[in-house]
Structure formats: structure tokens, C-alpha cells
Motif scaffolding. Structure first.
Motif, PDB file in Angstrom:
ATOM      1  N   ALA A  71       0.834  -1.210   0.000  1.00 51.04           N
ATOM      2  CA  ALA A  71       0.000   0.000   0.000  1.00 51.04           C
ATOM      3  C   ALA A  71       0.868   1.259   0.000  1.00 51.04           C
ATOM      4  O   ALA A  71       0.604   2.209  -0.747  1.00 51.04           O
ATOM      5  N   ALA A  72       1.909   1.276   0.831  1.00 53.54           N
ATOM      6  CA  ALA A  72       2.793   2.440   0.898  1.00 53.54           C
ATOM      7  C   ALA A  72       3.488   2.670  -0.446  1.00 53.54           C
ATOM      8  O   ALA A  72       3.610   3.808  -0.907  1.00 53.54           O
ATOM      9  N   PHE A  73       3.912   1.593  -1.086  1.00 52.92           N
ATOM     10  CA  PHE A  73       4.553   1.728  -2.401  1.00 52.92           C
ATOM     11  C   PHE A  73       3.559   2.204  -3.455  1.00 52.92           C
ATOM     12  O   PHE A  73       3.928   2.935  -4.375  1.00 52.92           O
ATOM     13  N   GLN A  74       2.302   1.810  -3.341  1.00 56.07           N
ATOM     14  CA  GLN A  74       1.272   2.286  -4.281  1.00 56.07           C
ATOM     15  C   GLN A  74       1.076   3.795  -4.113  1.00 56.07           C
ATOM     16  O   GLN A  74       1.073   4.533  -5.093  1.00 56.07           O
ATOM     17  N   VAL A  75       0.922   4.239  -2.884  1.00 57.30           N
ATOM     18  CA  VAL A  75       0.704   5.671  -2.625  1.00 57.30           C
ATOM     19  C   VAL A  75       1.911   6.490  -3.075  1.00 57.30           C
ATOM     20  O   VAL A  75       1.765   7.599  -3.593  1.00 57.30           O
ATOM     21  N   ARG A  76       3.100   5.933  -2.922  1.00 60.76           N
ATOM     22  CA  ARG A  76       4.331   6.643  -3.309  1.00 60.76           C
ATOM     23  C   ARG A  76       4.657   6.481  -4.785  1.00 60.76           C
ATOM     24  O   ARG A  76       5.715   6.889  -5.251  1.00 60.76           O
ATOM     25  N   ARG A  77       3.762   5.838  -5.524  1.00 59.94           N
ATOM     26  CA  ARG A  77       3.872   5.683  -6.980  1.00 59.94           C
ATOM     27  C   ARG A  77       5.047   4.817  -7.404  1.00 59.94           C
ATOM     28  O   ARG A  77       5.588   4.973  -8.497  1.00 59.94           O
ATOM     29  N   VAL A  78       5.455   3.906  -6.533  1.00 60.81           N
ATOM     30  CA  VAL A  78       6.507   2.952  -6.877  1.00 60.81           C
ATOM     31  C   VAL A  78       5.875   1.737  -7.542  1.00 60.81           C
ATOM     32  O   VAL A  78       6.414   1.205  -8.507  1.00 60.81           O
ATOM     33  N   LEU A  79       4.739   1.308  -7.028  1.00 60.84           N
ATOM     34  CA  LEU A  79       3.966   0.224  -7.622  1.00 60.84           C
ATOM     35  C   LEU A  79       2.704   0.803  -8.240  1.00 60.84           C
ATOM     36  O   LEU A  79       2.236   1.862  -7.822  1.00 60.84           O
ATOM     37  N   SER A  80       2.157   0.085  -9.196  1.00 65.15           N
ATOM     38  CA  SER A  80       0.930   0.525  -9.846  1.00 65.15           C
ATOM     39  C   SER A  80      -0.090  -0.606  -9.801  1.00 65.15           C
ATOM     40  O   SER A  80       0.109  -1.649 -10.425  1.00 65.15           O
ATOM     41  N   ILE A  81      -1.153  -0.380  -9.057  1.00 68.36           N
ATOM     42  CA  ILE A  81      -2.218  -1.364  -8.892  1.00 68.36           C
ATOM     43  C   ILE A  81      -3.486  -0.784  -9.505  1.00 68.36           C
ATOM     44  O   ILE A  81      -3.846   0.351  -9.218  1.00 68.36           O
ATOM     45  N   ASP A  82      -4.152  -1.574 -10.318  1.00 69.85           N
ATOM     46  CA  ASP A  82      -5.432  -1.149 -10.870  1.00 69.85           C
ATOM     47  C   ASP A  82      -6.484  -1.325  -9.780  1.00 69.85           C
ATOM     48  O   ASP A  82      -6.854  -2.442  -9.441  1.00 69.85           O
ATOM     49  N   LEU A  83      -6.937  -0.218  -9.220  1.00 74.08           N
ATOM     50  CA  LEU A  83      -7.873  -0.263  -8.091  1.00 74.08           C
ATOM     51  C   LEU A  83      -9.327  -0.104  -8.512  1.00 74.08           C
ATOM     52  O   LEU A  83     -10.196   0.088  -7.671  1.00 74.08           O
ATOM     53  N   ARG A  84      -9.586  -0.214  -9.812  1.00 72.09           N
ATOM     54  CA  ARG A  84     -10.978  -0.133 -10.251  1.00 72.09           C
ATOM     55  C   ARG A  84     -11.775  -1.344  -9.792  1.00 72.09           C
ATOM     56  O   ARG A  84     -12.982  -1.272  -9.617  1.00 72.09           O
ATOM     57  N   ASP A  85     -11.088  -2.472  -9.610  1.00 74.82           N
ATOM     58  CA  ASP A  85     -11.727  -3.683  -9.099  1.00 74.82           C
ATOM     59  C   ASP A  85     -11.210  -3.963  -7.698  1.00 74.82           C
ATOM     60  O   ASP A  85     -10.138  -3.491  -7.307  1.00 74.82           O
ATOM     61  N   GLU A  86     -11.951  -4.769  -6.958  1.00 68.50           N
ATOM     62  CA  GLU A  86     -11.545  -5.153  -5.603  1.00 68.50           C
ATOM     63  C   GLU A  86     -10.169  -5.810  -5.658  1.00 68.50           C
ATOM     64  O   GLU A  86      -9.885  -6.617  -6.535  1.00 68.50           O
ATOM     65  N   LEU A  87      -9.307  -5.460  -4.713  1.00 73.11           N
ATOM     66  CA  LEU A  87      -7.962  -6.010  -4.649  1.00 73.11           C
ATOM     67  C   LEU A  87      -8.015  -7.431  -4.104  1.00 73.11           C
ATOM     68  O   LEU A  87      -8.583  -7.678  -3.044  1.00 73.11           O
ATOM     69  N   GLY A  88      -7.446  -8.371  -4.841  1.00 72.49           N
ATOM     70  CA  GLY A  88      -7.428  -9.768  -4.428  1.00 72.49           C
ATOM     71  C   GLY A  88      -6.069 -10.378  -4.701  1.00 72.49           C
ATOM     72  O   GLY A  88      -5.197  -9.759  -5.321  1.00 72.49           O
ATOM     73  N   ASP A  89      -5.881 -11.605  -4.267  1.00 74.67           N
ATOM     74  CA  ASP A  89      -4.589 -12.282  -4.427  1.00 74.67           C
ATOM     75  C   ASP A  89      -4.120 -12.312  -5.869  1.00 74.67           C
ATOM     76  O   ASP A  89      -2.908 -12.277  -6.130  1.00 74.67           O
ATOM     77  N   ASP A  90      -5.032 -12.395  -6.829  1.00 75.71           N
ATOM     78  CA  ASP A  90      -4.650 -12.488  -8.242  1.00 75.71           C
ATOM     79  C   ASP A  90      -4.586 -11.150  -8.961  1.00 75.71           C
ATOM     80  O   ASP A  90      -4.304 -11.106 -10.168  1.00 75.71           O
ATOM     81  N   SER A  91      -4.847 -10.041  -8.257  1.00 76.67           N
ATOM     82  CA  SER A  91      -4.730  -8.717  -8.867  1.00 76.67           C
ATOM     83  C   SER A  91      -3.303  -8.511  -9.340  1.00 76.67           C
ATOM     84  O   SER A  91      -2.349  -8.883  -8.642  1.00 76.67           O
ATOM     85  N   LEU A  92      -3.150  -7.921 -10.524  1.00 70.73           N
ATOM     86  CA  LEU A  92      -1.818  -7.708 -11.073  1.00 70.73           C
ATOM     87  C   LEU A  92      -1.259  -6.368 -10.620  1.00 70.73           C
ATOM     88  O   LEU A  92      -1.965  -5.370 -10.540  1.00 70.73           O
ATOM     89  N   ILE A  93       0.042  -6.387 -10.334  1.00 72.70           N
ATOM     90  CA  ILE A  93       0.728  -5.177  -9.876  1.00 72.70           C
ATOM     91  C   ILE A  93       1.924  -4.920 -10.794  1.00 72.70           C
ATOM     92  O   ILE A  93       2.754  -5.796 -11.002  1.00 72.70           O
ATOM     93  N   ASN A  94       1.976  -3.713 -11.323  1.00 66.66           N
ATOM     94  CA  ASN A  94       3.111  -3.290 -12.141  1.00 66.66           C
ATOM     95  C   ASN A  94       4.158  -2.628 -11.257  1.00 66.66           C
ATOM     96  O   ASN A  94       3.838  -1.988 -10.257  1.00 66.66           O
ATOM     97  N   PHE A  95       5.392  -2.745 -11.688  1.00 61.83           N
ATOM     98  CA  PHE A  95       6.505  -2.037 -11.059  1.00 61.83           C
ATOM     99  C   PHE A  95       7.104  -1.153 -12.155  1.00 61.83           C
ATOM    100  O   PHE A  95       8.004  -1.572 -12.861  1.00 61.83           O
ATOM    101  N   PRO A  96       6.553   0.068 -12.324  1.00 61.10           N
ATOM    102  CA  PRO A  96       6.981   0.925 -13.432  1.00 61.10           C
ATOM    103  C   PRO A  96       8.462   1.235 -13.430  1.00 61.10           C
ATOM    104  O   PRO A  96       9.034   1.507 -14.471  1.00 61.10           O
ATOM    105  N   GLY A  97       9.109   1.179 -12.268  1.00 57.60           N
ATOM    106  CA  GLY A  97      10.530   1.534 -12.185  1.00 57.60           C
ATOM    107  C   GLY A  97      11.474   0.418 -12.547  1.00 57.60           C
ATOM    108  O   GLY A  97      12.663   0.563 -12.417  1.00 57.60           O
ATOM    109  N   ARG A  98      10.959  -0.713 -13.016  1.00 58.72           N
ATOM    110  CA  ARG A  98      11.869  -1.844 -13.260  1.00 58.72           C
ATOM    111  C   ARG A  98      12.686  -1.680 -14.471  1.00 58.72           C
ATOM    112  O   ARG A  98      12.860  -1.164 -15.321  1.00 58.72           O
TER     113      ARG A  98
END
Length: 128
Positions: free
Chosen positions: A101-128
Motif C-alpha cells: 500500500a505504501a509503495f502504491q501511494v508513493r507511486r513505486v507500484l501501480s495497482i489497478d484499483l478499479r476492481d476489488e484487490l485480491g490475491d490475483d490482482s496484477l501489480i506493475n513495477f513501473p521503475g523496473r
């Protein structure tokens, strides 16, 4: 990227600030990232609850080691990872959730929050 503004934010009447938001939108568009500015009173309650769970953990401490863990798991896989994988890599359980959550707020990770967050939700790491 969602920029949430309180409905009484005085900056919403400032032309310079609105230009800044417009420029941010243009930059994110060039990076292939959506950028939305919404007023807090326009957010549906179910989305508000989802966002609040993330923002409540925004002050969680993350370390350089946590950044290294992210880089390592994303470089190895060369793809988006699931929420469960990233939480586990960052310590699992409530600690892992708080760090994601902290990384999402700090824009390090990118989570599509339009749908409920679940174990299979995909997370991008734009800085990779």
C-alpha cells in the motif's frame, strides 16, 4: 494515477494549479499511464472504501531493502506480479500488505484499483 482532491480544496480555483494537473496528465499519457483528477465527494462509496484501505497505510516505513526486493522479484520475472506474490515478498500478512500500500501511494507500484484487490490482482513495477 488518481489525484483525489477534497471538494473544498481552494487550489481547484487556481489556474496555475490546474495547468500543473493538466501537464501531469500529459506526461502520464506519454508514459502510457491513465491520470484522473476526481473530487472526493464524486467517488462511489465502494471505491472510497477500497482506496481508504490503501491510503491508511501510506505512512508505513519502507526500506532500501524493500526496494531491492521489488527490483529483484520483478527483474527475475520480467512481468507483472500478483498481489499475493508481492505481499509475500515484502514480508507477508499485514506487514506485506502495508508495504504494498505504501509503495502504491508513493507511486513505486501501480495497482489497478478499479476492481476489488485480491490475491490475483496484477501489480506493475513501473521503475523496473
Amino acid at each position: 494515477m488518481i489525484e483525489v482532491k477534497r471538494d473544498n480544496d481552494p487550489r481547484l480555483d487556481d489556474p496555475w494549479y490546474l495547468t500543473k494537473l493538466d501537464l501531469a496528465g500529459q506526461i502520464y499519457a506519454r508514459l502510457g499511464q491513465p491520470f484522473l483528477t476526481v473530487r472526493s465527494d464524486e467517488i462511489p462509496s465502494e471505491l472510497h472504501i477500497r482506496l481508504k484501505r490503501i491510503t491508511d497505510a501510506r505512512h508505513t516505513t519502507v526500506t532500501l531493502r524493500d526496494f531491492d526486493v521489488l527490483r529483484s522479484i520483478y527483474l527475475r520475472r520480467q512481468m507483472r506480479l500478483t498481489y499475493a506474490e508481492v505481499v509475500q515478498a515484502l514480508g507477508g500478512g499485514p506487514v506485506g500488505f502495508a508495504k504494498v500500500a505504501a509503495f502504491q501511494v508513493r507511486r513505486v507500484l501501480s495497482i489497478d484499483l478499479r476492481d476489488e484487490l485480491g490475491d490475483d490482482s496484477l501489480i506493475n513495477f513501473p521503475g523496473r
